[in-house]
Design an enzyme around this catalytic site. Structure first.
Site, short mmCIF file in Angstrom:
data_model
loop_
_atom_site.label_atom_id
_atom_site.label_comp_id
_atom_site.label_asym_id
_atom_site.label_seq_id
_atom_site.Cartn_x
_atom_site.Cartn_y
_atom_site.Cartn_z
CD1 TRP A 297 -0.98 2.43 2.08
CD2 TRP A 297 -2.94 1.63 1.37
NE1 TRP A 297 -1.91 3.44 2.23
CE2 TRP A 297 -3.12 2.96 1.81
CE3 TRP A 297 -4.03 0.92 0.88
CZ2 TRP A 297 -4.36 3.60 1.75
CZ3 TRP A 297 -5.26 1.55 0.85
CH2 TRP A 297 -5.42 2.88 1.28
CG ASP B 48 -0.74 11.37 2.57
OD1 ASP B 48 -1.77 10.88 2.09
OD2 ASP B 48 -0.71 11.94 3.68
NE ARG C 276 -2.70 13.82 10.06
CZ ARG C 276 -3.73 14.18 10.80
NH1 ARG C 276 -3.56 14.48 12.08
NH2 ARG C 276 -4.95 14.23 10.28
CD GLU D 17 -5.38 14.32 6.97
OE1 GLU D 17 -5.38 13.51 7.91
OE2 GLU D 17 -5.74 14.02 5.81
#
Length: 727
Positions: free
Chosen positions: A46, A49, A177, A225
């Site tokens: 997988w 981002d 983050r 984000e």
């Protein structure tokens, strides 16, 4: 170069898996039924981002949050079902042909590795070296914080900054983050944009990438984000620029930035109208001043594939004046022309209602450009597979997603990229884009253009078939296949009742040969001496669920090889008891290892190794083996690091005296189980006056690979921090 070559003894059971040596060079790997043929995917596992996008020395780097062990999204440390995220890595010279590299950043004690960015420190402001590539990422521990790793060898190996984290948690949210770092030339400072929580980003400045000062905050519900912030010229005029800010949803603001504070003037404006576009980021340090963007095509589906998720096709971003004001345009990079094949062109063609125009081309990969005058037509469309791109009543619909568009002097311009599982539609030179994934029933499709209500004039139409970008890609790693090393026949012969050892080795993926492969990262230079870590061990079959609670197959050798390409695996034979308890076995192993080193050093492509001063590691049951080899050959090893709780090391001071001269780092991975445990060994060595012995109590994780990764990474860093050299 700060790289360690590792020799390990491990079991011979290999699961069927595409190894690095069988990577992109074989069409069977990258031509699977639903494998995108010109969009980036990893060989397996997988990705989400895009991270660390940076150009250096002819290569564009991409990293991704990655789960190499399965098809599900990764998680944090200690998650019951999700392996902790790490960064995959690939490079390209043209945004079309990709070479997958070894895993770049592994989880550590600060946490899993979540999204971030990359820069080139041209002036050595951080002290890591001139032109060091520096990655800034989220350490997803409890709570999250921001950390650095760097490379001085073109991104082939990565070194963690010893004083991570560089930005502690800001106490706004436990999951702060996605640091976005760039150089602000006007103020000569580094800038970091950080997602704190939904609707809240924070900016920091730094002179050196290590020490960060809070500069300002930006709050808006659309910011969530993966922030990105950069400067673009207006209509190509370098003297007139504006700044663009957006979050993962790609709703962008246009405004100004003074090095500390972003001031919006326009926005938010939706940047893509498709179903599958998220967490877009742009490359830094591009040599031609292009601002190239790529995104995660979130929620893509690939039935039955060994990989999951893909990236969008890279696009150049441009800021242009329109009737609505300044707008951000996206356009596929020109390098796509490298995979152009057969093309059909039409000009000034009238398409009547009820008429179907079918170009004499079928396939699954297309680059289509068309300019039309809709006139009074109620609908114009292009059919492919079981879907369509449709223009009607001032709106464009692409694979079920709709955006409003305007005609330019009565003309609609479309650019459509078709891959096996995606369609990207660009309207009016990229003013509007729709990025959408789908799962076609058939591999190939015909194309069909139609009109309804009134004639449509096709000014120009160019349909270009595309070639796969994978077919001629180089292998992911430099692989040196060693000759058949039959020294291990002595091992087989010592167990006369076992006659099928060769069959045991060849029943899996390595036909007719023992699996002796040395995986060497590109960039190692012949003629230098590199320390060697020896003896990696586990249980009798690494491909099965030997540990309660571990995902089945997580401990398979191909996965370890993929994450750690500097490891040579020599298959060990039979059980833990056979390997370690019988004293007669150890001389055979040492003899076999000496032969391996000679073979290795004889190859002109390999670095040289000092066979008389090896670095020794042992993992799990190999921890006990490590102690046995130290005690049996105390002059053979320059340093050692056993990892296991049940490691039968020195049990009294007399035993410790014999090996106290060897620097030892003891990793206690699963507690002390009985006599001779790690704590006792450490205590005895200290009482014997060992000058260099360390002890690390390592909390056992649920994923064995990560135990090994953290252990190896720590040991390597320790060796180089001490600046030990083979004698």
């Amino acid at each position: 170069m700060k790289t360690i070559v590792t020799i390990g003894l491990a079991v011979a059971f290999f699961v069927p898996c595409a190894l690095a040596a069988d990577g992109p060079a074989k069409a069977s790997v990258y031509s699977e039924r639903y494998r995108p043929q010109f969009h980036y995917t990893t060989q397996k596992g997988w990705i989400n981002d895009p991270c660390g996008l940076v150009y250096f020395d002819g290569e564009y780097h991409i990293f991704n949050d990655h789960n190499p062990f399965g098809l599900g999204i990764p998680g944090q440390l200690n998650h019951k079902t999700k392996p902790p995220s790490r960064w995959s890595h690939a490079v390209t010279k043209d945004f079309v042909h990709w070479t997958e590299m070894p895993i770049a950043i592994l989880p550590d004690k600060l946490g899993a590795i979540f999204s971030g960015s990359g820069v080139v420190d041209k002036n050595n402001t951080a002290g890591f070296g001139k032109n060091a590539i520096v990655l800034c990422y989220t350490s997803a521990g409890v709570p999250f914080s921001q950390s650095l790793s760097y490379s001085n060898d073109r991104g082939r190996t990565w070194i963690r900054y010893a004083k991570n984290p560089v930005v502690p948690n800001q106490k706004v949210d436990k999951t702060e983050r996605d640091p976005r770092v760039f150089w602000h030339k006007q103020t000569k400072r580094w800038v970091m944009g950080l997602h704190l929580r939904k609707g809240h980003a924070r900016f920091f400045t730094s002179p050196n990438l290590k020490d960060w000062t809070h500069a300002s905050d930006f709050k808006h519900p659309s910011i969530h984000e993966c922030p990105d912030l950069f400067e673009l010229p207006v209509d190509g005029d370098a003297k007139k620029t504006k700044w663009i800010l957006y979050g993962a949803g790609f709703q962008y603001f246009i405004g100004t930035f003074d090095g500390k504070k972003f001031t919006p003037e326009t926005g938010p404006i939706r940047g893509d109208y498709g179903r599958n576009f998220y967490a877009a980021q742009t490359w830094t340090n591009s040599p031609d001043s292009r601002r190239v963007q790529i995104a995660w095509m979130v929620r893509s589906r690939f039935p039955g594939m060994p990989f999951n998720q893909q990236q969008s096709f890279p696009c150049v971003l441009m800021l242009r004046k329109t009737a609505k004001g300044l707008r951000l345009f996206r356009w596929p990079v020109k390098e796509i022309e490298k995979i152009h094949a057969k093309a059909i062109n039409l000009k000034n063609r009238t398409l009547e209602p009820g008429e179907n125009l079918k170009p004499d081309l079928t396939g699954d990969l297309f680059d289509i450009e068309i300019q039309i005058e809709p006139g009074k037509a109620t609908e114009f469309g292009m059919k492919l597979h079981e879907t369509a791109i449709i223009y009607t009543s001032g709106k464009i619909n692409s694979i079920g997603r709709t955006a409003g568009v305007m005609l330019n002097d009565g003309v609609l311009s479309l650019r459509i990229l078709v891959d096996r599982t995606s369609v990207e539609t660009f309207v009016n030179n990229g003013e509007v884009s729709l990025t959408t994934a789908f799962v076609p029933k058939n591999i190939n499709t015909a194309l069909e253009f139609y009109a309804k209500g009134a004639p449509v004039t096709i000014r120009t139409l160019r349909v270009t078939k595309l070639k796969s970008s994978w077919q001629k890609s180089p292998a992911a790693y430099t692989v040196i296949d060693q000759p058949q090393i039959r020294k291990l026949k002595a091992i087989r012969n010592s167990y006369g009742s076992i006659s099928n050892l060769d069959k045991l080795y060849t029943d899996r993926t390595h036909k007719n040969s023992l699996p002796y492969h040395i995986y060497v990262p590109k960039g190692l230079k012949p003629g230098k001496k590199y320390p060697m870590v020896t003896f990696l061990h586990g249980y009798s079959d690494l491909t099965i669920d030997t540990h309660k609670g571990f995902p089945k197959g997580v401990w398979s050798l191909p996965l370890v090889q993929k994450d750690h390409p500097h490891i040579l695996f020599v298959p060990r034979y039979r059980t833990f008891k056979d390997m370690w308890v019988q004293d007669k076995f150890r001389p055979m192993v040492i003899e076999a290892l000496d032969d391996l080193v000679k073979e290795f050093n004889a190859d002109p492509k390999s670095p040289n190794i000092d066979a008389d001063r090896l670095y020794l590691t042992g993992f799990s049951q190999g921890g006990m083996g490590t102690w046995n080899y130290i005690r049996s050959y105390p002059k053979k090893f320059a340093a050692a690091a056993p990892l296991s709780g049940y490691s039968r090391g020195p049990q009294n001071v007399a035993q410790a005296e014999a090996i106290k001269h060897i620097p030892i780092w003891i990793f206690n991975g699963d507690g002390d189980k009985g006599v001779g445990g790690s704590r006792l060994s450490f205590k005895m060595l200290k009482q014997a006056g060992a000058p260099d012995v360390r002890y690390h109590e390592y909390k056992k994780q649920r994923h064995v690979i990560d135990d090994f990764a953290y252990f190896t990474d720590g040991f390597i860093n320790w060796l180089f921090a001490q600046k030990r050299k083979t004698k």
